[in-house]
Design an enzyme around this catalytic site. Sequence first.
Site, short mmCIF file in Angstrom:
data_model
loop_
_atom_site.label_atom_id
_atom_site.label_comp_id
_atom_site.label_asym_id
_atom_site.label_seq_id
_atom_site.Cartn_x
_atom_site.Cartn_y
_atom_site.Cartn_z
N HIS A 1 0.85 -1.19 0.00
CA HIS A 1 0.00 0.00 0.00
C HIS A 1 0.88 1.24 0.00
CE1 HIS A 1 -3.79 -2.03 0.31
NE2 HIS A 1 -3.35 -2.77 1.31
N ASP B 1 -8.09 -6.21 5.88
CA ASP B 1 -8.49 -7.10 4.79
C ASP B 1 -9.28 -8.30 5.29
OD1 ASP B 1 -7.63 -6.02 2.26
OD2 ASP B 1 -5.58 -6.22 2.97
C1 3PY Z 1 -4.61 -5.29 6.88
O1 3PY Z 1 -5.13 -5.11 7.97
O2 3PY Z 1 -5.21 -5.72 5.89
C2 3PY Z 1 -3.19 -5.00 6.73
O3 3PY Z 1 -2.63 -5.28 5.70
C3 3PY Z 1 -2.50 -4.38 7.90
O4 3PY Z 1 -1.21 -3.98 7.66
MG MG Z 2 -3.94 -5.96 4.17
#
Ligand code: 3PY
Ligand code: MG
Length: 252
Positions: A45, A174
């Site tokens: 990201h 995620d």
């Molecule tokens: C998530 O929470 O999806 C992450 O990738 C955290 O770094």
């Molecule tokens: Mg993630």
Amino acid sequence: QIQEIRGKLARGEASVGSWMQIPDSSVAEILGRAGYDWVAVDLEHGTMGSRVLPDLFRAIELGGALPLARVAEGSARDCKRALDAGAGGVILPMIETAAQLRNLVSACAWPPAGTRGVGFSRANLFGKDFDRYRDGEARAPLVVAMIEHINAVADLDGILSVPGLDAIFIGPYDLSASMGLIGEFDHPDFKATIDGICARARAARVPHGQHVVAPSPGLLSASVQAGHQFIAYSMDAVFLTNSVQRPVTASP
Ligand code: 3PY
Ligand code: MG
């Protein structure tokens, strides 16, 4: 350094690192000197590109921390780029199956242990230190699998049994999104899923960890108390955001 971190994990201690997304070597130097075991550079990201990695990794090393990379994708290509730039290990996003993880562990280790390509790169001092290729055990980078999709839960015991896996790292954002519960971290189904992942990791004797995003020493302690061992403490942009607001000043 890698062995020191592995030693901590093996003894049941926590290894605390931090995280960076701002592609600047001064940020890397500040974080590298801040006392963390490791600093993970996030290529998944944000806008980080692989071109800046050697400078960021050098700056992180100045302060004695181990540079890690969260690669853009769980692919052999992305692992190779990060490791060639000198990462001490990789954090692999979106691991869903044991077969996928097994391939990536292999992609991270030079032959005969694995299938990592041999070429001139910062990892072997641009060809000056080929002994590193021979000492496969010592040069085995840290491999951390992110568990951040509900599909991973179905194959979790397989994932946890892959040789060469150092730790799992839960991605709550995620994971909650994959459950249709994006950001609902207090939802009972989400909490039960996290508890289940941690319990199965403990049963398999694989260290588990998480990202303590808010820069709060209390939350970090709570994470250690909860048994997490591979912990990322906040990140550059959040440290900055949390302290940058113009203070309210009294009128003269
Ligand atoms: C998530 O929470 O999806 C992450 O990738 C955290 O770094
Ligand atoms: Mg993630």
